[in-house]
Scaffold this active site. Structure first.
Site, PDB file in Angstrom:
ATOM      1  N   GLN A 170       0.827  -1.204   0.000  1.00  0.00           N
ATOM      2  CA  GLN A 170       0.000   0.000   0.000  1.00  0.00           C
ATOM      3  C   GLN A 170       0.858   1.250   0.000  1.00  0.00           C
ATOM      4  OE1 GLN A 170      -2.836  -0.383   3.285  1.00  0.00           O
ATOM      5  NE2 GLN A 170      -4.385  -1.053   1.845  1.00  0.00           N
ATOM      6  N   ASP A 219       4.314   1.702  13.086  1.00  0.00           N
ATOM      7  CA  ASP A 219       3.276   1.252  13.995  1.00  0.00           C
ATOM      8  C   ASP A 219       2.746   2.472  14.741  1.00  0.00           C
ATOM      9  OD1 ASP A 219       2.273   0.237  16.744  1.00  0.00           O
ATOM     10  OD2 ASP A 219       2.503  -1.614  15.601  1.00  0.00           O
ATOM     11  N   GLU A 240     -11.298   2.646   9.337  1.00  0.00           N
ATOM     12  CA  GLU A 240     -11.392   1.193   9.502  1.00  0.00           C
ATOM     13  C   GLU A 240     -10.032   0.542   9.778  1.00  0.00           C
ATOM     14  OE1 GLU A 240     -13.866  -0.585   6.473  1.00  0.00           O
ATOM     15  OE2 GLU A 240     -15.282   1.081   6.576  1.00  0.00           O
TER      16      GLU A 240
END
Length: 447
Positions: free
Chosen positions: A260, A283, A301
């Protein structure tokens, strides 16, 4: 942190299907499963046909064919709902309208199994494997399992915005009573009309418009304008970052997906915003070490991958990096609070095959955690579960129509069956109300 590019454990990103072994334990568990399944189906508006006898079960409705009943009941008895899904993967059962069939039991999921047996089932339900828990050590592998399969795969069934989350179609919005003690404005986006493009390999323009509408509303809710410092947790393929930069914001967007990140950077550069957007492999827990603060934090999401043990860490991190006067906009898939409490730590078909380590919060637990452990306060909720059902219906329709192209990428027929079940199963969850999705807006309470 150092994050290396990794691939799923198999070329298809799936664990191998386990065969059924004969024996007394299998025979007993299959007999119990058969009795429970038949009792449940007798109360549902579905039709189940057992082959080769032709026995018909149910009250009439969407059709399920049991091609190999012995295998179906053996898998159901051994592995519960995981076995139910795996029996579909092997072809032990089928349905012409898979989402339509699954929607019926999904609407009654909490009561299909008698309550005494639900308590007993909790003792044998498989627990989430330790390697799937969303620790810093595990999270990148969990994300890679799904999102690093192939950018070309996702391009086959998503619209041109490459938005892999619920769209927001052009429907009316109603105010509904909020829950006890809630201060959030609770809004409900009314159900969109299902629309199919003439060519199932393409989406009509309204899906891309609906994805843009979803993002623009979140940017509005977060107050993103010229000069806003934006943090996005979970980059996707860059559409939100592009739209925020188009408003004049500077954007720091983080992801754990190498695939991505690479495509997002390409799309951001092609749109002319490389100087305004930084995409970083990171992270979310590392954000507090950077010393940076932001006027707006957005996340679409991504909380579903956090894991219930780390929800507080997630929101405390957002709280720590949000500048005074800042706003937060999160789109979250949720489940009812009682179901969430009953299913924590459960290993499911979805966590086994699709989203390792995933788990859905309730809006109530999000409100509780932010009130108790942060200065964030939930001030607005837009509920739009029916819009996700329509989004998934369109993705599934296009995915199936793109079968030759999916196979040409190196995926096999079992992968096609896994993903059709995943998309239809998810559609059923939203269509039935068993799961939901909301845009949640937070402001900061003065410290």
């Amino acid at each position: 942190m150092t994050i290396e590019k990794s691939r799923p454990a198999t070329a298809q990103g799936m664990p191998p299907l386990e065969p059924i072994t004969a024996g007394p334990r299998t025979a007993v568990s299959a007999a119990v499963a058969r009795r429970l399944f038949r009792a449940a189906v007798s109360r549902l508006a579905v039709t189940v046909v057992e082959e080769p006898t032709g026995d018909r079960l149910g009250q009439g409705g969407p059709l399920m064919r049991l091609h190999r009943p012995d295998e179906f009941y053996a898998r159901l008895g051994r592995d519960g709902l995981i076995g139910f899904g795996e029996a579909y993967l092997t072809g032990a059962w089928d349905a012409d309208d898979l989402a339509g069939f699954l929607t019926v039991p999904a609407a009654r999921m909490a009561t299909l199994v008698p309550r005494p047996l639900q308590r007993a089932r909790a003792l044998v339900t498989p627990r989430l494997p330790s390697h799937q828990r969303s620790t810093e050590a595990n999270s990148q592998a969990n994300i890679s399992h799904h999102y690093d399969l192939s950018n070309d795969l996702f391009r086959l069934f998503l619209d041109e915005t490459l938005s892999y989350s619920s769209a927001l179609f052009d429907t009316s919005v109603q105010s509904v009573p909020a829950g006890p003690g809630s201060v959030a404005e609770h809004l409900l986006a009314t159900t969109p009309e299902p629309v199919d493009h003439d060519d199932p390999r393409r989406h009509g323009p309204d899906l891309a418009e609906a994805q843009g509408r979803k993002i623009e509303r979140m940017l509005d809710q977060a107050g993103v304008t010229e000069g806003t410092r934006v943090l996005e947790i979970g980059t996707g393929w860059g559409e939100l970052a592009i739209r925020a930069a188009r408003r004049g914001a500077t954007v720091h967007t983080i992801t754990l997906s190498v695939e991505q990140l690479e495509l997002a950077e390409e799309r951001i550069a092609a749109a002319g915003y490389a100087d305004r957007v930084q995409v970083e492999l990171m992270d979310y827990r590392a954000l507090t070490t950077t010393g940076r603060t932001y006027d707006a934090v957005l996340s679409v999401e991504m909380i579903e991958a956090v894991g219930h043990e780390f929800w507080a860490t997630y929101f405390r991190t957002i709280d720590a990096v949000l500048a005074p006067g800042g706003r937060v906009s999160i789109q979250a898939i949720t489940m009812p609070h009682d179901r969430m409490l009953a299913t924590r730590d459960t290993h499911t078909w979805i966590t086994k095959y699709i989203f390792p380590g995933g788990f859905l919060p309730s809006v109530e637990v999000v409100d509780q955690i932010t009130r108790q452990q942060t200065s964030l306060r939930l001030v607005d909720q837009l509920e739009m579960g029916s819009h996700y059902a329509e989004t998934l219906r369109r993705w599934d329709r296009r995915f199936l129509a793109q079968r030759p192209a999916v196979l040409a990428l190196g995926f096999d027929e079992l992968f096609m069956r896994v993903w059709h079940f995943y998309l239809a199963y998810s559609q059923a969850g939203f269509a039935s109300g068993y799961i939901n999705v909301s845009q949640l807006t937070f402001t900061r309470e003065d410290r």
